[in-house]
Scaffold this motif. Structure first.
Motif, PDB file in Angstrom:
ATOM      1  N   GLU A   1      35.269  37.869  31.854  1.00 51.17           N
ATOM      2  CA  GLU A   1      34.973  38.066  33.274  1.00 51.17           C
ATOM      3  C   GLU A   1      33.473  38.268  33.467  1.00 51.17           C
ATOM      4  O   GLU A   1      33.038  39.117  34.225  1.00 51.17           O
ATOM      5  N   TRP A   2      32.680  37.495  32.744  1.00 48.37           N
ATOM      6  CA  TRP A   2      31.232  37.664  32.825  1.00 48.37           C
ATOM      7  C   TRP A   2      30.673  36.903  34.026  1.00 48.37           C
ATOM      8  O   TRP A   2      31.176  35.847  34.395  1.00 48.37           O
ATOM      9  N   VAL A   3      29.653  37.428  34.575  1.00 49.11           N
ATOM     10  CA  VAL A   3      29.077  36.848  35.782  1.00 49.11           C
ATOM     11  C   VAL A   3      28.182  35.686  35.403  1.00 49.11           C
ATOM     12  O   VAL A   3      27.868  35.442  34.240  1.00 49.11           O
ATOM     13  N   PHE A   4      27.724  34.978  36.434  1.00 47.02           N
ATOM     14  CA  PHE A   4      26.996  33.727  36.222  1.00 47.02           C
ATOM     15  C   PHE A   4      25.723  33.940  35.413  1.00 47.02           C
ATOM     16  O   PHE A   4      25.385  33.123  34.563  1.00 47.02           O
ATOM     17  N   PHE A   5      24.996  35.026  35.691  1.00 47.47           N
ATOM     18  CA  PHE A   5      23.698  35.163  35.042  1.00 47.47           C
ATOM     19  C   PHE A   5      23.845  35.311  33.532  1.00 47.47           C
ATOM     20  O   PHE A   5      22.911  34.986  32.790  1.00 47.47           O
TER      21      PHE A   5
END
Length: 1433
Positions: free
Chosen positions: A1162-1166
């Motif tokens: 569930e890692w974010v785009f950055f």
């Protein structure tokens, strides 16, 4: 069981790295022939120690004239200012991305020699889209300018066109192997060597490893303007007139430059003063000056003051002739003019050495800079001058009404040059000569209704030129009258560089010797003085003693006089007993100041009339200022009493405030004379806190006990306490003074750490106090100078000190050469058992390497260094770090006594250790370099890096916090100290494990452990601090890879990973920690020898257990993993434990990428962007590295990134849909004259509809949950292509031969996506598939060649559809399972016929003949024309 678990270590746990030094030593580099040699070892010239010459801007070195008996302050200052820069650099660092960014400019340079590739299909498609109106134009194009092609030929007249070159071998039969060889050679022709040079450069926003080399320390210089005094003319010429220029800031109420004196008199007028100026130095004939302005402002004025020779009468009477007489009326006032000339001649002959105020004016510099002022200006491109009309005040008023007074307009570096003619001067008022009155006048000049307009001006014409100063002016003199380069001819009239007094503080360290004193007499009150005391002149002298002959010739001359004089006089106000002064007296401070040096002020009454028995000068008072007192240079404002009589003997060591018996004082010993003394010195700090510290250090070095320091007598008994107190008081010093003397201050603190002083036969350990003072000083500089920092929070002043100035002292201070009677050395910095590392106790319970939680951080540090207590008989890591091994660390006993015994024979201590001494205090054995000789330098005392590490580890509270805030500074100091020590002791040829003692290795491990704990626990509170701390630690470990045992550094990196990993389970914002870890990894991996650190030439052995690595189930989808792969090759393409151990840094980087790209994450785009950019940046570095141009070398480098291929394959569903459609159809045939998907299926030997259906489903699901952006997708795909392009083809063949059909289709989909969406040139990917493997996957695919031919014809003719295909397969054998009744499932068959679309991309055979064992296929860009029998081509 433990061994099997280690082999199955998941990606979330960091593996234990290989023992690097053991591996390198057991695999001699000589066994690696050819270009691979550089991949196995660091170069011998990796580190360089450079002595860079300091740039001297003057022909003569700025040194004091005295050669001997130098003051200790001057001695230390000269040592700092004259020593060359000492730079230690890594020779191959430019190959790293740290200092060599891959930006757009560099990409353009790499693409400069490339040839643009044009493809027939692209040309044909463009031609078909043209209008019919362009047909005639296309026919006019010559054959040479038009590419060949079956479609493009339609634009020519076929009857008149020349035939193409024949292909004689097209109908010849050739073996399949020969055809493959030809195809391979053809594909390699004209290919770009640097694939990533065609792709946009990496994102600079993610380049956290980027650093810049600090600027070389140099003296501060503001914006510079040049003022040339061209001429000065009055209506009448009767006497010499002298001018003075200076800059004033009205807003700050400060004079911001020293005086510049000029003389524009004619030779006739100069001849009147010849008796008083027998010798005229050329330096006093300057008529142009360069002013420096650090803080440009709209409130800066150039003030011009005029003086004349003293004569009888007040200022008004003397100015009257210049205000009423004109040269045109010379015949009318002939007799009066002759009388005035005669009086002037007499005054010059008798009073020529005395001056009186005459007139003044000012120029508002904003009028010059903003180009809106009404002053007369001349076009620099024209020789003619333009003169304005009206009075100066009227023109000023008009200009003021239109101008803006904002400071943003004040750019004194690029304004238009101007020639001004100033016509009006204001006569000086005898009672308004102070600077305060001048500031009022200047402020009033800016008002439209100035009171100065009502004053009658003194008519004159002063022509001056104001322009930006050139960068390297010729014939320039420094403020010390040294010749500034270039100076071609010493006989040419010079230009003077005027010293600036900045309006506000300037934070720049001194780098050159300067020792100037400025004396400003301000006012005198002799109203109560009896006698004839009216025409008062103040004579100023710099005295070395009390004898009149001891006046030093150190006073700078003004204009048209000697260069240096012994005494100077203030201008005289006629018949004024309480005069005010505006004089500036500039002096050189001798290098060997003593308590007898003082300033002597003698007050004279000057007799303007010639009378008998009346002397010209009558002394009427005396006072003085002792310049040295308690080891300090006395500066500041003084209100001094004046003695009527000559001072008594020995007066120089006392102040005039002392009531001496028998002396008469003016006004009952009150302060009647006000004077200000300032110094522009790079020797004397003029700060009480710094002065006290330096004085105590000098007293200690000279061992001059007892010493009086104000009211305290410094003796051996209280020296230690006073010195520690002075170091603690440094935090109260002015910041600008600390910065100006930063280099000397840091040198002294470092000296106290390295060489503990000896007082009364005992060593006094000042390491802790010095470290605390240094930490607080560095932190204070950082907080107050935030504008002078780079992206990592590094202050440029501190960084330049470490990079250029810092060096390990190679000789002890003078006083330390005495026999050292070591008595009781009680070291207060003994390591406590807790190490103050309570935060390092967080241990992961999921890590099987940790049998139990350590009871103290000491044990955690010991485990990090010594290794884990597990069975390593089958491990890749050598057991050297285990307790009892060759690299086991001996800890210092914190409770042991540190008492030192006297060593009568130092040489004996080299051969044997005294058993009574603790291990870390034993004298070191003699160091022998690789040539068998002793080191060139004998280092005594402590080593800075060892003491710094120890003091940092044991520091607490505010000191530890200050050190953490500026961790980068201490890390860089540690690194340079370590490197310099290796050079001084010739240890660079010594094995890395023997370079540094165990106690230092212990401290480094403890330090890294503590800082890692701070990062993991404070990331959500102190975001900015943690980011700086994280990058500083990464850069430090990056540096250590060039200095220390690389296996030890790998373990430090592993300890950092474990600290962060343990915190991830409970972190509120795990993405922040992951981002820190990615940045950390990227910085560590930016090492210039990153490839060699990953052991690219090592061979991975297959695991002892036949079971596959579970990491594949963690990072790759289990649906695409083969359980029967060759274990040796599989470990090279998988993030297995052997791979991550052997290629430690590469394994860390790819593991981060795999975890972040995990579809279940569930890692974010950055985070996607960070991880992908880190890999891409490294590949760009390899691609542009001149060391790695050999294909064999590139293949070994690509081997470090082989796991990237399955990672990208698993990420395929998450890639961005560039077409905007959910379905990405593969190359297919949908019409009668094109090949359908079934043809490609038959050739490729796999159920294509199923593969496509599953791929599309995964892509759709992936986009809904965790899709990548277009930028990330492109970057990931081009990185994937780089690995494919440079990897070993044989290795790829072995790996692909064991892939499943689903994996092969995924691979082909990736290549298709690269081709269609990235618009890259064709990159043919050849894969050899053994027939047995294909038969094992699907035995029905190649049952009969006739069946395959029939299916091909059916597909071409369009007689078979999806339903018939499904029915036929169900009758033969259902590919979906063992069910007997299988219905047509639309959700599985995801292909259809489309007669409207003609796709130009097909899968087809490249071989002329099918062999029984080998079948090759590839991606080609072709247009289907006709069906040719297989055996005919």
């Amino acid at each position: 069981c433990c061994h099997i678990f280690c082999k199955c270590l998941p990606l979330t746990e960091v593996v234990e790295p290989v023992d690097f030094e053991e591996y390198v030593s057991s695999h001699a580099p000589g066994v690696e022939p050819g270009p691979l040699r550089q991949l196995t070892e660091f170069p011998h010239d990796d580190l360089e120690l450079l002595q860079l010459d300091k740039e001297c801007t003057t022909l003569e070195p700025p040194l004091p004239e005295e050669d001997d008996a130098l003051d200790p302050r001057v001695r230390d200052a000269l040592a700092v200012y004259t020593e060359d820069w000492l730079v230690i650099q890594r020779k191959y660092l430019p190959y790293s991305t740290t200092y060599t960014p891959h930006n757009s400019e560099r990409q353009r340079e790499r693409q400069r020699g490339l040839v643009k590739q044009t493809f027939e299909l692209d040309e044909a498609a463009a031609a078909e889209r043209q209008d019919d109106q362009d047909d005639a134009k296309r026919r006019s194009v010559s054959l040479d300018e038009t590419p060949r092609g079956s479609w493009a030929s339609s634009i020519f007249d076929l009857k008149n066109s020349s035939p193409d070159a024949l292909l004689p071998s097209v109908l010849e039969r050739a073996a399949a192997e020969e055809m493959d060889r030809r195809n391979t050679e053809a594909r390699l022709q004209g290919r770009h060597s640097a694939l990533l040079g065609l792709y946009p450069p990496p994102d600079e926003d993610e380049a956290v490893e980027r650093c810049s080399v600090p600027e070389v320390p140099k003296e501060h210089c503001g914006q510079r303007i040049m003022v040339k005094c061209l001429s000065l003319k009055f209506e009448i010429e009767i006497e010499p007139i002298f001018g003075t220029l200076a800059l004033y800031d009205v807003k700050e109420k400060k004079k911001i430059s020293e005086n510049f004196y000029f003389d524009l008199n004619s030779d006739q007028m100069k001849g009147l003063l010849k008796p008083h100026t027998p010798h005229i130095a050329i330096s006093t004939l300057a008529r142009s000056a360069i002013f420096s302005i650090t803080y440009p402002s709209a409130d800066i004025f150039l003030v011009i003051k005029l003086e004349k020779v003293l004569q009888q009468g007040d200022i008004g009477e003397c100015c009257e002739p210049y205000m009423v007489m004109k040269e045109s009326d010379s015949s009318k006032h002939k007799e009066k003019l002759e009388k005035l000339r005669l009086q002037a001649e007499q005054s010059c002959g008798r009073l020529g050495q005395f001056r009186m105020p005459f007139a003044w004016t000012a120029i508002h510099l904003l009028n010059i800079v903003s180009s809106v002022g009404g002053l007369d200006r001349s076009d620099p491109d024209s020789d003619s001058e333009r003169k304005g009309h009206g009075t100066w005040n009227e023109r000023k008023k008009k200009g003021f009404e239109r101008m803006s007074v904002g400071d943003e307009l004040c750019n004194f570096a690029t304004f238009r040059p101007a020639t001004l003619t100033v016509t009006n001067f204001f006569k000086q008022e005898g009672d308004r000569l102070s600077d305060e009155d001048l500031y009022k006048y200047l402020a009033d000049m800016r008002r439209p209704s100035s009171v100065l307009r009502r004053l009658r001006p003194v008519t004159a014409q002063l022509k001056i030129d104001i322009s930006p100063a050139p960068d390297s002016p010729h014939y320039c003199l420094s403020p010390e009258l040294l010749h500034v380069k270039p100076y071609p001819d010493l006989r040419v009239r010079p230009t003077k560089d005027v010293l600036e007094f900045p309006a506000r503080h300037v934070y720049t360290p001194h780098t050159t010797y300067r020792n100037l004193l400025y004396v400003y007499p301000q006012s005198l009150n002799f109203s109560s003085r009896q006698g004839s005391v009216r025409n008062i002149a103040v004579k100023v002298q710099f005295m070395a003693g009390e004898d009149p002959g001891q006046a030093l010739s150190v006073i700078f001359g003004k204009s048209s006089c000697s260069e240096f004089i012994r005494d100077a006089y203030t201008p005289i106000i006629y018949h004024n007993k309480s005069p005010e002064f505006y004089e500036e007296i500039k002096m050189k401070i001798p290098a060997n100041l003593t308590d007898n040096h003082h300033l002597l002020f003698t007050f004279f009454h000057i007799s303007c009339q010639t009378k008998q028995n009346t002397p010209l000068e009558t002394p009427v008072g005396y006072t003085w200022i002792p310049l040295m007192q308690h080891g300090r240079l006395r500066t500041g404002s003084f209100s001094l009493p004046v003695s009527v009589e000559k001072p008594p003997p020995s007066y120089s060591v006392l102040t005039p405030d002392v009531q001496l018996p028998g002396m008469k004082w003016v006004d009952n010993h009150k302060g009647v004379f006000n004077v200000e003394v300032t110094a522009a010195s790079s020797v004397h700090t003029q700060d009480p806190h710094l002065d006290k510290f330096f004085t105590l250090v000098y007293v200690l070095e000279e061992y001059s006990f007892p010493f009086r320091l104000k009211d305290v007598i410094i003796s051996e008994a209280n020296m230690e306490g006073e010195l520690k107190a002075s170091m603690a008081a440094l935090r109260g010093a002015l910041l600008d003074t600390c910065v100006r003397f930063l280099h000397q201050l840091l040198n002294k603190l470092i000296q106290l750490i390295i060489y503990p002083p000896v007082i009364a036969g005992q060593i006094v350990n000042l390491g802790r106090a010095a470290f605390e003072a240094m930490a607080l000083l560095v932190n204070q500089i950082h907080k107050n100078l935030e504008g002078n920092q780079d992206q990592h929070g590094r202050n440029n002043l501190l960084a330049s000190y470490v990079h250029y100035c810092f060096r390990l002292p190679t000789a002890e201070p003078t006083s330390y050469d005495m026999p050292m009677q070591y008595a009781t050395l009680s070291r207060t910095t003994v390591r406590p058992s807790s190490l103050q590392l309570a935060r390092s106790k967080s241990i992961s319970n999921s890590n099987p390497d940790l049998a139990s939680t350590p009871v103290s951080p000491d044990e955690e540090v010991q485990r990090i260094i010594a290794g884990k207590g597990i069975d390593r008989s089958h491990s890749w890591v050598n057991s050297a770090y285990a307790p009892g091994g060759s690299r086991s660390v001996l800890r210092r006993n914190p409770n042991s006594s540190c008492e030192l015994k006297q060593v009568p024979n130092p040489s004996s201590s080299f051969s044997s250790f005294s058993p009574s001494l603790p291990h870390h205090l034993h004298p070191a054995p003699p160091l022998i370099n690789s040539r068998g000789s002793f080191p060139t330098s004998d280092l005594k005392g402590f080593l800075l890096h060892e003491e710094l590490a120890l003091q940092w580890v044991v520091s607490t509270s505010s000191v530890r916090e200050a050190a953490l805030q500026q961790a980068w500074f201490f890390f860089q100091l540690l690194t340079k100290s370590m490197t310099h020590h290796l050079f001084l002791t010739s240890k660079l040829d010594v094995p890395r494990r023997q370079r540094f003692p165990d106690r230092f290795v212990d401290d480094v491990a403890a330090l890294v452990c503590a800082i890692s704990a701070d990062i993991s626990t404070r990331y959500h509170k102190d975001v900015e601090l943690v980011e700086r701390l994280n990058s500083s630690l990464a850069f430090f470990l990056n540096d250590l890879l060039s200095l220390m045992d690389r296996g030890f550094v790998f373990n430090l990196i592993r300890s950092y990973y474990k600290q962060i990993g343990n915190k991830l389970h409970t972190a509120q914002n795990p993405s922040a920690l992951i981002a820190l870890r990615v940045d950390f990894t990227r910085i560590v991996c930016s090492h210039e020898h990153y490839v060699a650190l990953n052991l690219p030439c090592s061979t991975l052995s297959p695991p002892a257990s036949p079971s596959p690595s579970t990491s594949s189930t963690t990072s790759q989808s289990s649906a695409f993993s083969s359980m029967v792969q060759d274990q040796g090759v599989a470990t090279m393409f998988d993030l297995s434990v052997p791979f991550r151990q052997q290629h430690f840094l590469s394994g860390l980087l790819l593991t981060e990428l795999a975890l972040i790209l995990d579809p279940d994450g569930e890692w974010v785009f950055f985070l996607h962007k960070k991880a992908i950019s880190a890999v891409h940046s490294l590949l760009c570095s390899h691609d542009a590295d001149l060391r790695y141009t050999d294909p064999q070398v590139r293949a070994h480098i690509a081997q470090l990134y082989l796991p990237l291929i399955p990672i990208v394959m698993d990420t395929f569903p998450q890639l961005h849909d560039f077409s905007g459609e959910h379905n990405i159809d593969p190359p297919a045939i949908h019409s009668g004259n094109t090949i359908s998907q079934s043809v490609a299926m038959a050739i490729a030997g796999s159920p294509l509809p199923l593969a496509l259906g599953l791929g599309v489903c995964l892509r759709q699901a992936g986009r809904q949950s965790n899709s990548l952006s277009a930028e990330c997708s492109r970057t990931l795909l081009v990185s994937f292509l780089w690995v494919l392009k440079n990897a070993d083809a044989v290795l790829l063949e072995r790996w692909v031969s064991d892939l499943s059909v689903l994996q092969i289709n995924r691979l082909l989909d990736l290549l298709y996506t690269n081709e269609m969406k990235l618009k890259f040139p064709i990159i043919s990917f050849v894969v050899f598939l053994p027939l047995k493997s294909l038969e094992r996957i699907n035995s029905l695919t190649f049952k009969k060649s006739q069946d395959m031919k029939a299916r091909l014809e059916e597909a071409i003719l369009g007689t078979i559809g999806a339903r018939q295909e499904m029915v036929r397969r169900c009758r033969e054998r259902s590919p979906y399972g063992s069910q007997e009744n299988v219905r047509w499932r639309k959700n599985v068959t995801h292909w259809r016929q489309n007669t409207d679309r003609v796709d130009k991309y097909v899968y087809m055979s490249k071989n002329t003949k099918m062999t029984p064992n080998i079948f090759a296929y590839g991606i080609y860009k072709v247009r289907f024309v006709s069906v040719v029998p297989r055996d005919a081509v």
